[in-house]
Design a protein around this motif. Structure first.
Motif, PDB file in Angstrom:
ATOM      1  N   TRP A 180      45.715  26.615  45.258  1.00 43.02           N
ATOM      2  CA  TRP A 180      44.330  26.156  45.107  1.00 43.02           C
ATOM      3  C   TRP A 180      44.004  25.003  46.054  1.00 43.02           C
ATOM      4  O   TRP A 180      42.868  24.892  46.544  1.00 43.02           O
TER       5      TRP A 180
ATOM      6  N   ARG B 256      48.597  36.622  45.517  1.00 44.36           N
ATOM      7  CA  ARG B 256      47.772  36.629  44.318  1.00 44.36           C
ATOM      8  C   ARG B 256      47.524  35.204  43.860  1.00 44.36           C
ATOM      9  O   ARG B 256      48.316  34.303  44.112  1.00 44.36           O
TER      10      ARG B 256
ATOM     11  N   GLY C  21      48.071  32.072  38.057  1.00 45.89           N
ATOM     12  CA  GLY C  21      47.332  31.937  36.809  1.00 45.89           C
ATOM     13  C   GLY C  21      46.321  33.032  36.569  1.00 45.89           C
ATOM     14  O   GLY C  21      45.769  33.150  35.463  1.00 45.89           O
ATOM     15  N   PHE C  22      46.028  33.841  37.603  1.00 47.44           N
ATOM     16  CA  PHE C  22      45.034  34.907  37.473  1.00 47.44           C
ATOM     17  C   PHE C  22      45.556  36.206  38.088  1.00 47.44           C
ATOM     18  O   PHE C  22      44.848  36.906  38.811  1.00 47.44           O
ATOM     19  N   THR C  23      46.818  36.501  37.784  1.00 45.36           N
ATOM     20  CA  THR C  23      47.440  37.687  38.381  1.00 45.36           C
ATOM     21  C   THR C  23      47.379  38.918  37.480  1.00 45.36           C
ATOM     22  O   THR C  23      47.678  40.019  37.920  1.00 45.36           O
TER      23      THR C  23
ATOM     24  N   PRO D 194      40.512  42.675  35.681  1.00 43.78           N
ATOM     25  CA  PRO D 194      41.343  41.624  36.286  1.00 43.78           C
ATOM     26  C   PRO D 194      40.854  40.239  35.892  1.00 43.78           C
ATOM     27  O   PRO D 194      39.641  39.965  35.882  1.00 43.78           O
ATOM     28  N   THR D 195      41.794  39.372  35.562  1.00 46.33           N
ATOM     29  CA  THR D 195      41.412  38.005  35.177  1.00 46.33           C
ATOM     30  C   THR D 195      40.799  37.255  36.358  1.00 46.33           C
ATOM     31  O   THR D 195      39.971  36.353  36.156  1.00 46.33           O
ATOM     32  N   TYR D 196      41.171  37.620  37.585  1.00 37.39           N
ATOM     33  CA  TYR D 196      40.587  36.940  38.751  1.00 37.39           C
ATOM     34  C   TYR D 196      39.098  37.273  38.870  1.00 37.39           C
ATOM     35  O   TYR D 196      38.307  36.419  39.288  1.00 37.39           O
ATOM     36  N   ASP D 197      38.717  38.494  38.477  1.00 33.51           N
ATOM     37  CA  ASP D 197      37.299  38.827  38.484  1.00 33.51           C
ATOM     38  C   ASP D 197      36.533  37.973  37.473  1.00 33.51           C
ATOM     39  O   ASP D 197      35.406  37.530  37.740  1.00 33.51           O
TER      40      ASP D 197
ATOM     41  N   PHE E  34      37.394  34.994  36.564  1.00 30.25           N
ATOM     42  CA  PHE E  34      37.326  33.657  37.170  1.00 30.25           C
ATOM     43  C   PHE E  34      36.164  33.575  38.155  1.00 30.25           C
ATOM     44  O   PHE E  34      35.398  32.602  38.171  1.00 30.25           O
TER      45      PHE E  34
ATOM     46  N   ARG F 172      41.638  39.315  46.531  1.00 31.40           N
ATOM     47  CA  ARG F 172      40.927  40.536  46.151  1.00 31.40           C
ATOM     48  C   ARG F 172      40.952  41.604  47.235  1.00 31.40           C
ATOM     49  O   ARG F 172      40.822  42.786  46.940  1.00 31.40           O
TER      50      ARG F 172
END
Length: 629
Positions: free
Chosen positions: A64, A125, A128-130, A141-144, A146, A213
């Protein structure tokens, strides 16, 4: 229903990244009025720099921190570009700004390949959002999730910045009235630099956040900039809230368009953009332009027809060019024919810009329509080349009649953006209507007649059509119609007061320009033996703009010289170096800075400044005593 919900969530995730980039462009335009075509290049640089940093620094803090650091680094580069390049052209018409930033885009494309290579890169990736979570039986997906949260958060931060800080108040004030802000003692240079850096930071952040992504490629800039322009125009130039709403609209149209209307999925967003501009020309949340820029082509030096001596000189040049097939080889003649075709294409755009005062960003649409019109006659009706060259350009004329009717109701950057929208609609139709146009496979086997099949014969054909086309356009410049066009270009209110209808006359100029561009496209189809959707793409339109600028927008026939120089240089560079875009981009930037009136305009300035006996020192050649004074 569950599938549609997950698809909507995916669209919202894409909207967040699109909003970051679009909000940056909207902020930049709102204050500086710069149409920043290089915004996509900064988005791409953010992704590449983030890829480099995230692969070197592991762990959540490293990842990050690298994302934020990449955005900051690119923002600093953007601020340097603003100080070195853009400060010099803030008062220039939008055309010059677009071309200057497009030159930067070309340079960045080659620099990215040199530094990172041509291969696609796959970033790590996000820590924490993998994973993914289950919603209504579907994995999301958790990244989406986020990214969906990030969009409103950024919108809130920007609102606080612009409404609760002194700097933000100054920025909003500059958006409304830059002159008044300057009168209050605010240093506009540093205010503009700060705004530009913020906009670039948001673009780079949007690119950096995309690496978990999607792959990082050197084509990211052009793929994102078109959608960003659509978002900004729909939302309203200068409106961050509008960019947020429009980003959601565009992202959801992209998400559901391919499911509901797959045959026209590429067209839907441009149709929405066109409808918004026609119904509400300044966008959903934008405001009308209060102080329109000087029209392209406006000059203080009166134009005049050629003298007898000058006509004789032009005739000698044409005869000399016609003799080239006796001295050049087949390859050189093929290149020469292509240059002559682009001379006619550039001259058609030049007529619309200089005489009509209409700077189009989508003139390639009529070039491509003319090419397809000729190809349809040959492929589906078995027509000969002669008939196809006469009837084929009528498709370009029809497109100009239809699109121009809507476009001439707007002015300035909104007119330019609507021409871009219609050009993209035409390109999308050609790309997706595979049964008729062949899609990206194109239409092949569009060969010239036997008498023009040899390079020398086709060269003479191209020369004859180009000479006649340029001559007709020049005659129109000095006809009553041309004088009326220049009147509505220079002062719409005064011209309408004496009975000249601005929209009707500019529509006629639009049709004339589209018809000659269609003729150039039909000829180009026979030169290449094929037609592809790329003939209507943005790079072709920008090529035409570069040719016009290189020749000079304040000249009558500068596009002829500009087309010859630019096309010859581009073809030569591609044969000599792999970094042709880098050199071409540098040439464009130099032209904008050093020769704002183009090559022909620069020569004209020198000629008029040259002292002559009897006129007094420094009096322009041919000037009266009053003019010299």
């Amino acid at each position: 229903m569950e599938f549609l919900l997950v698809q909507a969530l995916s669209g919202l995730a894409s909207a967040a990244s699109l909003f970051l980039v679009a909000s940056g462009l909207s902020i930049i335009f709102g204050v500086t009025r710069i149409v920043n075509f290089a915004h996509g290049a900064f988005y791409m640089l953010g992704a590449y720099v983030a890829y480099t940093l995230t692969t070197r620094f592991a762990g959540p803090l490293g990842f990050w921190g690298a994302i934020v650091a990449a955005a900051i680094i690119v923002a600093i580069l953007g601020a340097l570009m603003e100080m070195v390049l853009l400060r010099r052209i803030y008062q220039a018409p939008e055309l010059f700004q677009l071309l200057a930033t497009f030159g930067v885009t070309l340079m960045v494309q080659d620099l990215v390949v040199v530094i990172w290579g041509p291969e696609d890169l796959l970033g790590p990736r996000a820590p924490g959002f993998t994973g993914a979570i289950s919603l209504f039986g579907r994995m999301v997906p958790t990244y989406d999730l986020f990214m969906m949260t990030l969009g409103p958060v950024v919108l809130g931060i920007l609102w606080l910045l612009f409404h609760k800080t002194r700097w933000g108040v100054l920025v909003r004030a500059a958006t409304q009235d830059r002159e008044m802000v300057a009168a209050l003692g605010v240093n506009q240079k540093w205010l503009f630099t700060g705004v530009f850096a913020l906009g670039v930071f948001l673009a780079a952040l949007g690119g950096a956040l995309q690496i978990p992504r999607t792959t990082v490629t050197h084509a990211m800039d052009l793929s994102i900039i078109v959608e960003v322009f659509v978002v900004v125009v729909i939302g309203g130039l200068g409106s961050v809230t509008g960019a947020f709403v429009a980003a959601i609209i565009v992202a959801e149209l992209n998400a559901f368009g391919i499911l509901i209307l797959p045959q026209i999925s590429l067209i839907t967003v441009f149709l929405v953009m066109a409808v918004v501009l026609v119904v509400r020309p300044w966008g959903l949340f934008g405001k009308p332009e209060t102080a329109p820029r000087t029209a392209a082509g406006l000059t203080i030096r009166p134009w005049r027809p050629f003298t007898q001596m000058e006509r004789a000189g032009v005739a000698l040049v044409v005869v000399a060019v016609a003799a080239l097939p006796f001295f050049l080889g087949n390859y050189a003649l093929t290149v020469g024919a292509e240059i002559l075709i682009y001379v006619l294409f550039a001259a058609s755009l030049h007529f619309m810009m200089t005489v009509g005062g209409l700077a189009s960003f989508g003139h390639a649409a009529y070039f491509g329509l003319g090419a397809y019109g000729a190809a349809f006659l040959v492929k589906y009706m078995g027509a000969p080349m002669e008939a196809a060259l006469i009837v084929g350009p009528l498709l370009g004329l029809a497109g100009a009649v239809l699109f121009g009717w809507f476009c001439v109701r707007l002015s300035g950057v909104y007119f330019a953006m609507l021409t871009l929208a219609f050009a993209q609609i035409a390109w999308s139709i050609a790309f997706q209507w595979v049964d008729v146009t062949g899609g990206d496979n194109g239409l092949l086997g569009i060969w010239p007649a036997s008498w023009a099949s040899r390079p020398a014969g086709f060269f003479w054909l191209a020369l004859g059509i180009a000479v006649v086309g340029v001559a007709v356009l020049r005659m129109l410049v000095f006809s009553p119609f041309g004088y009326g066009l220049r009147a509505v270009r220079d002062s719409a209110l005064r011209s309408e007061a004496i009975g000249l209808n601005r929209q009707r006359m500019q529509w006629a100029a639009f049709i004339v320009a589209g018809t000659f561009a269609g003729l150039a496209g039909a000829l180009f189809a026979f030169l290449k033996g094929s037609v592809f959707p790329d003939y209507m793409a943005i790079p072709t339109s920008v090529d035409g703009l570069v040719m016009v600028l290189l020749g000079g927008v304040e000249t009558v026939s500068g596009a002829v010289v500009g087309a010859v120089l630019y096309k010859a240089l581009a073809i030569w560079l591609m044969s000599q170096t792999d970094l042709s875009k880098l050199v071409l981009g540098g040439v464009i930037v130099v032209i904008v800075l050093a020769f704002p009136k183009g090559v022909v305009g620069f020569i004209e300035d020198l000629r008029h400044r040259w002292p002559r006996k009897g006129n007094g020192a420094g009096a322009p050649v041919g000037a009266t005593k009053a003019e010299a004074a």
